[in-house]
Design a protein around this motif. Structure first.
Motif, PDB file in Angstrom:
ATOM      1  N   ALA A 812       0.820  -1.298   0.079  1.00  0.00           N
ATOM      2  CA  ALA A 812      -0.065   0.054  -0.099  1.00  0.00           C
ATOM      3  C   ALA A 812       0.893   1.463  -0.062  1.00  0.00           C
ATOM      4  CB  ALA A 812      -0.949   0.230   1.340  1.00  0.00           C
ATOM      5  N   ASP A 813       1.806   1.189   0.739  1.00  0.00           N
ATOM      6  CA  ASP A 813       2.724   2.412   0.824  1.00  0.00           C
ATOM      7  C   ASP A 813       3.499   2.801  -0.484  1.00  0.00           C
ATOM      8  OD1 ASP A 813       4.065   0.299   1.323  1.00  0.00           O
ATOM      9  OD2 ASP A 813       5.439   1.175   2.955  1.00  0.00           O
ATOM     10  N   GLN A 814       3.846   1.675  -1.116  1.00  0.00           N
ATOM     11  CA  GLN A 814       4.384   1.927  -2.377  1.00  0.00           C
ATOM     12  C   GLN A 814       3.705   2.493  -3.420  1.00  0.00           C
ATOM     13  OE1 GLN A 814       5.571  -2.096  -3.825  1.00  0.00           O
ATOM     14  NE2 GLN A 814       6.423  -1.562  -5.527  1.00  0.00           N
ATOM     15  N   ILE A 815       2.312   1.758  -3.438  1.00  0.00           N
ATOM     16  CA  ILE A 815       1.406   2.423  -4.225  1.00  0.00           C
ATOM     17  C   ILE A 815       1.128   3.941  -4.065  1.00  0.00           C
ATOM     18  CG2 ILE A 815      -1.035   2.261  -4.849  1.00  0.00           C
ATOM     19  CD1 ILE A 815       0.640   0.483  -6.480  1.00  0.00           C
ATOM     20  N   GLU A 816       0.763   4.088  -2.826  1.00  0.00           N
ATOM     21  CA  GLU A 816       0.557   5.401  -2.576  1.00  0.00           C
ATOM     22  C   GLU A 816       1.592   6.306  -2.838  1.00  0.00           C
ATOM     23  OE1 GLU A 816      -2.108   7.892  -1.309  1.00  0.00           O
ATOM     24  OE2 GLU A 816      -2.486   5.600  -1.152  1.00  0.00           O
ATOM     25  N   ALA A 817       2.879   5.962  -2.774  1.00  0.00           N
ATOM     26  CA  ALA A 817       3.976   6.750  -3.281  1.00  0.00           C
ATOM     27  C   ALA A 817       3.983   7.004  -4.561  1.00  0.00           C
ATOM     28  CB  ALA A 817       5.450   6.095  -2.828  1.00  0.00           C
ATOM     29  N   LEU A 818       3.674   6.254  -5.558  1.00  0.00           N
ATOM     30  CA  LEU A 818       3.428   6.224  -6.740  1.00  0.00           C
ATOM     31  C   LEU A 818       2.603   7.128  -7.168  1.00  0.00           C
ATOM     32  CD1 LEU A 818       3.904   2.515  -7.917  1.00  0.00           C
ATOM     33  CD2 LEU A 818       5.557   4.424  -8.488  1.00  0.00           C
ATOM     34  N   LYS A 819       1.238   7.005  -6.596  1.00  0.00           N
ATOM     35  CA  LYS A 819      -0.059   7.796  -6.781  1.00  0.00           C
ATOM     36  C   LYS A 819       0.557   9.167  -6.749  1.00  0.00           C
ATOM     37  CE  LYS A 819      -4.783   7.914  -5.782  1.00  0.00           C
ATOM     38  NZ  LYS A 819      -5.765   7.140  -4.966  1.00  0.00           N
ATOM     39  N   LYS A 820       1.019   9.570  -5.617  1.00  0.00           N
ATOM     40  CA  LYS A 820       1.680  11.083  -5.431  1.00  0.00           C
ATOM     41  C   LYS A 820       2.428  11.249  -6.434  1.00  0.00           C
ATOM     42  CE  LYS A 820       1.239  11.957  -0.413  1.00  0.00           C
ATOM     43  NZ  LYS A 820       1.592  10.985   0.403  1.00  0.00           N
ATOM     44  N   ARG A 821       3.633  10.491  -6.601  1.00  0.00           N
ATOM     45  CA  ARG A 821       4.468  11.073  -7.603  1.00  0.00           C
ATOM     46  C   ARG A 821       3.779  11.255  -8.986  1.00  0.00           C
ATOM     47  NH1 ARG A 821       8.737   6.584  -8.883  1.00  0.00           N
ATOM     48  NH2 ARG A 821       9.375   7.210 -10.997  1.00  0.00           N
TER      49      ARG A 821
END
Lengths: 919, 172
Positions: A812-821
């Protein structure tokens, strides 16, 4: 206040009883069952209560509650609980009972449905030892439950031996005068039969299994059609196929270039819409054309067809010229640069073109000019003069995007020569008010210029004849047919095929020197010239409609050029061209429910996908899983993670890995002997059926739908392993060990089949599976033949390779980071938008401050904040390399705010050279 | 599912100590354990929690709105927890018409009905295509409003709602 009831409606029993028990004053009107009383409900709902506030209650229990509350009796927890039980358990059971008893005459079976709820009620009553459900007085719960049970209990005194407590309680409530009169009003002494007309009009209650079924879900892999019934014949056929074994001869040897049509084979020419060179493609572009075409070509090769897949970059046109000017390069340099960018992106996505070319080649000129002369000779070209804007300073006509001015429709000041970005309307450049040359900012003059037009009306009947044939015999997507039909219906007009530009294929006609072909005429010819750059014998593909089937893949905005305009060019040229047989158009892919936008930096673009650390195969899988097939769809990070974790990791990967691990751990890496039992045969039949569906859908280019059947197979497989528990059986006696062997052997063979079916979608994973299983290459040629042949390709004794997990969890945190990016720039823009009011407010404040001329610390504080926010916005825009004039506009806003701030702080606003320079 | 809703509701209500729950039957009906006798059923427990928390207004502030709240709570159980594809269309169509002139399901402030219908509708809305979201524009507007209401969303992912219509040419 008014209560609406209908005769013979069992729900009316409780509300009428409640009305009388509570003594609430309320008018009662009897209407027919079909009367639509509640305005917002599509199905008639009775009873209904019109409240004093003008609102409607359409739930009988809510009406009863309302009456009791009006009488000062509020529901307590226990009462609430009974009412909830009545709605969720008792009412559905009762409706089913009534349906069976009244309509189907199955009284005895019907009473079984009520057994279990009555048991619950009976136990509770006998344990509670109270006169009524919630205590010693009648509550709303008693009236409601009585009303529900009246139709079945009042008629059958004989059932008294059972459910004694229910009977005692029921009789007590039924003896109330209010209940008796309610029953009389609704049923009029006719018992169950009084309800017949009501029950008939109700939708049949779902049987109990259906009600427990999962809520349906529109995404492909999750909507299951329930358990399919497998017949004996199907099982027998599946076992027959299974034991056939692999084809001894390998069908598809390695590709031999150049691929040319072959006699006696299905010769399939696949094209993907040519991506425009001046931009990096986004995920929507990729799924719309190249990826879809790639999946289909890979599939076609597995089917043993003779496939040629060509594509390339579309490089001519004004957009390239503009981009070149922007970047300070020549158009050719721009094309070289971006062609390489495109090629490397598609390589990363494993798009297996047979040839990826470009439109700026000599062959393009040769073939385009040949088609032009043929059209000219056949008199399908007409001349006309067009009024155009010409910039005298730059010495040229200003086509499309070389001119800007005020929109004639909405007065937007920065409308372009072909379209207004604000109102979206198409504009004829000469209509622009206050036009300016985009290059030198001079005002252009109107000049007339001679142009050539393709005479579409003259070709219309030929076109229609061909369309009728092609759309009825080929696989055209619905949107392709609809868009084409609407073009024809609106009537075809001559279309200008020349342009006053330099960057294009030159028009060979001496009267039209210094003109080039308009891109829409030129670009589709790219398919031919790219093939010509691939092989000298290109005409065997493109002038061979009898041997070749042509598939065009594109997004829907490209349809008219492929279905109307380009076919007209080819028909008019009269040179036996291969015309499109199957036109496959996708809808649009959105990004997190907004649009992809290069200028706003929203979304994932082709070159960024590989920086995410997510493997190319997973990207392919997800894009194909949400392929906008039939309707628009959206890319969503959260959904991508979910599908990766649920479908790839937990379903597909889990099954294949388990099957392989069992062979390794329990059978020393060799496939065990399989002794097929009924259950295994049933599974073979189920898997065989899914395979057939997959092939039928893929043949029709339903790429997204076919994927569902792959996932269904691994779901069947997981279930099969779960039920048979080979890890337990292996530790038991001989027959159990043998059973574990069969289950493991069948599973690992299914894994092998899955690797073949996956090949078009996830080529690398597909190969990894076969490597891990050490599967013979011939399995890939065997399984997808005919209607699908699921054979045992790993027979007993076959040694498999090293098994390891195929997929990784997306955290989830990986995806959250990508989404932000990737939404990051979007977010700053939003912040900027949010900051806007503050800026505006500050500006207003600022004006006041200047006029009053005084020092105002409060305003200064607000302005300081606005300046800081505006500063951030400018920095964000610069960081994302926004267009210069956008940045300039924001910078000037910033400077203005700083000026106001200086005034509010009582400083001299004008000489602030450092600050001014800094920004 | 229901247990997560109740946990989110507890947080929204600001209840200090979390309650103990279990489930009953294959439909996993929630049971509140630390009540004597244990309370069974999503709506029953939810109403109980609201009463405990002294946020009585969530059950409606007039007799009319209290009845309307109860009606939508029942709707949640009967129409949103058990549904088929055709049902979804009817539910969305009816709600869309109902919400045409309303900000909340009952009265002029958020109630338990909004919260539980929002939870129940979430899996349906998540699956809607952009076009469908536009078709049920009032439901979508209400849904977006509730999911942004402070403290309600908790365990559910936000659903993106477009503010500008992209299928404006569609006539309904």
């Amino acid at each position: 206040m008014k209560l609406f009831v209908s005769e013979g409606n069992p729900h009316c029993l409780k509300v009428l009883a409640a009305l009388e028990v509570t003594g609430v004053q309320c008018g009662v009107q009897t209407v027919s069952h079909e009367e639509k009383v509640v305005p917002f409900l599509s199905r008639p709902a009775l009873p209904a209560l019109l409240l004093p506030s003008g609102q409607y209650l359409f739930s009988s229990n809510a009406i009863c509650r309302y009456f009791f509350e009006a009488n000062g009796q509020e529901c307590n927890n226990l009462c609430n609980q009974w009412l909830e039980w009545e709605t969720t358990v008792l009412q559905p059971a009762l409706l089913q009972t009534l349906h069976m008893a009244v309509l189907q005459g199955k009284g005895s079976e019907a009473s079984k449905v009520l057994q279990s709820p009555l048991n619950v009620l009976d136990q509770s009553l006998s344990k509670g030892n109270m006169s009524y459900l919630t205590g010693e007085a009648v509550s709303v719960a008693d009236v409601v439950l009585w009303g529900t049970l009246h139709p079945v209990l009042s008629d059958s005194p004989s059932a008294s031996s059972e459910h004694e407590s229910v009977r005692t309680w029921f009789d007590r409530v039924a003896a109330l005068h209010s209940c008796q009169s309610a029953a009389q009003k609704v049923l009029q002494g006719k018992g169950l039969q009084a309800m017949k007309s009501y029950v008939q009009k109700q939708p049949a209650p779902p049987s109990s299994q259906c009600r427990d079924a999962q809520p349906c879900n529109s995404s492909p892999a999750e909507s299951e059609e329930g358990e399919r019934v497998v017949s004996e014949e199907e099982m027998e056929a599946a076992v027959n196929t299974w034991s056939k074994g692999l084809n001894s001869t390998s069908l598809a040897a390695d590709k031999q270039h150049p691929i040319l049509p072959q006699e006696g084979k299905r010769n399939v020419l696949v094209t993907s819409a040519l991506p425009y060179v001046n931009n990096v493609p986004h995920l929507g572009n990729i799924i719309g054309c190249v990826l879809s075409a790639d999946v289909f070509s890979r599939y076609g090769r597995l089917r043993g067809w003779n496939v040629l897949f060509v594509c390339g970059t579309d490089e001519y046109g004004t957009a390239t010229e503009n981009k070149a000017r922007e970047e300070g390069l020549t158009p050719q340099q721009i094309c070289d640069k971006y062609h390489a960018v495109h090629a490397s992106i598609y390589k990363w996505f494993q798009i297996d073109f047979d040839f990826f070319g470009r439109t700026t080649t000599e062959k393009q000129t040769e073939i385009a000019q040949d088609i032009f002369w043929r059209l000219h000779q056949n008199e399908y070209l007409v001349e006309d003069t067009v009024e155009q804007l010409r910039c005298e300073k730059c010495q040229r006509f200003l086509a499309d995007r070389f001119v800007e001015g005020m929109c004639p429709h909405c007065s937007y000041p920065e409308a372009r020569g072909d379209q207004c970005d604000k109102c979206g309307r198409l504009i004829n450049a000469v209509e622009l008010r206050e036009p300016q040359c985009k290059v030198c900012r001079q005002t252009p003059v109107i000049r007339s210029s001679k142009h050539l037009f393709l005479d579409l009306p003259k070709l219309e009947s030929q076109l229609e004849q061909w369309l009728d044939k092609s759309t009825s015999s080929g696989d055209w997507t619905l949107n392709a047919k609809q868009i084409t039909r609407s073009w024809i219906r609106d009537g075809l007009k001559p279309r200008c095929i020349t342009r006053d530009l330099q960057w294009g294929t030159p028009v060979p006609h001496p009267d039209f020197r210094e003109k080039v072909f308009y891109v829409w005429f030129d670009a589709p010819i790219g398919y031919l010239s790219i093939t010509a750059n691939y092989t000298k014998e290109w005409e065997k593909w493109w002038k061979n409609p009898h041997q070749v089937e042509l598939y065009n893949f594109m997004a829907k905005d490209n349809v008219p050029f492929h279905s109307v305009v380009f076919p007209c060019s080819l028909l008019g040229a009269q040179d036996n061209y291969t015309l499109v047989n199957h036109l496959v158009a996708t809808e649009y892919l959105n990004y997190e429910d907004t649009k992809f936008s290069k200028s706003r930096g929203v979304g994932v673009f082709g070159d960024m996908a590989k920086d995410t650390g997510i493997p190319s195969d997973v990207w392919r899988f997800y894009l194909l899983y949400v392929r906008p097939e039939g309707q628009d769809s959206a890319f969503s990070w959260a959904d991508m993670a979910l599908k990766n974790n649920s479908e790839l990791l937990n379903n597909l990967g889990n099954f294949i890995n388990r099957a392989g691990m069992f062979v390794t751990k329990f059978f020393e890496g060799c496939v065990p002997v399989m002794d097929l039992q009924r259950e295994d045969k049933k599974l073979l039949a189920l898997v065989g059926w899914e395979l057939q569906q997959y092939i039928q859908l893929m043949d029709k280019v339903k790429i997204r739908d076919a994927l569902k059947h792959i996932l269904n197979i691994s779901r069947h497989g997981n279930q099969y392993i779960q039920v048979n528990e080979p890890w337990k059986k292996i530790k038991e006696g001989d027959p159990e060990r043998q059973r574990a062997g069969t289950v493991t052997g069948v599973s690992v063979n299914i894994a092998c089949l899955l690797s073949v079916m996956l090949f078009p979608y996830m080529p690398a994973v597909s190969q990894t599976i076969r490597d891990q299983l050490n599967a013979p290459q011939s399995c890939i040629d065997t399984m997808l033949q005919g209607t699908g042949t699921f054979v045992c390709s790993l027979s007993a004794g076959h040694r498999i390779g090293t098994v390891s997990p195929l997929f990784q969890k997306l955290e989830a945190d990986q995806i959250e980071a990508l989404k932000k990016r990737f939404g990051g720039q979007q977010k700053t823009l939003q912040n900027a938008a949010n900051a806007q009011p503050a800026v505006a407010a500050a500006a207003a404040v600022g004006v006041k401050a200047t006029t009053s001329g005084g020092v105002d610390p409060e305003k200064a504080k607000q302005l300081t904040k606005a300046v800081a926010e505006q500063g951030d916005k400018v920095r964000a825009l610069k960081a994302q390399k926004a267009e210069k004039d956008v940045v300039a506009a924001e910078v000037s806003k910033l400077l203005d705010l700083k000026k106001q701030l200086a005034l509010a702080e009582g400083k001299n606003p004008d000489p602030a050279p450092q600050k001014g320079k800094k920004k | 599912m229901a247990l997560r809703e109740l946990a989110s509701l507890e947080k929204y209500l600001g209840l200090k100590k979390p309650n103990k729950y279990s489930t009953q039957g294959d439909k996993k009906i929630p049971v509140l354990q630390n009540n004597s006798p244990p309370l069974v059923g999503l709506v029953t427990i939810a109403c109980h929690l609201v009463k405990e928390s002294n946020h009585q207004e969530l059950l409606g502030d007039t007799a009319d709105s209290r009845a309307v709240v109860q009606q939508w709570l029942e709707y949640r159980l009967t129409r949103l927890d058990i549904y088929t594809k055709e049902d979804i269309k009817t539910v969305l169509k009816d709600l869309n018409l109902y919400l045409q002139d309303k900000v909340f399901l009952a009265g002029n402030h958020v109630t338990l009905a909004d919260i539980l219908i929002y939870y129940g509708l979430h899996p349906i809305i998540v699956d809607l295509a952009v076009q469908e979201k536009e078709e049920y524009v009032n439901v979508t507007r209400w849904f977006d409003h509730i999911q942004h209401h402070p403290g309600i969303r908790h365990h559910l992912p936000p659903v993106v709602v477009l503010r500008n219509r992209i299928y404006t040419s569609r006539h309904r």
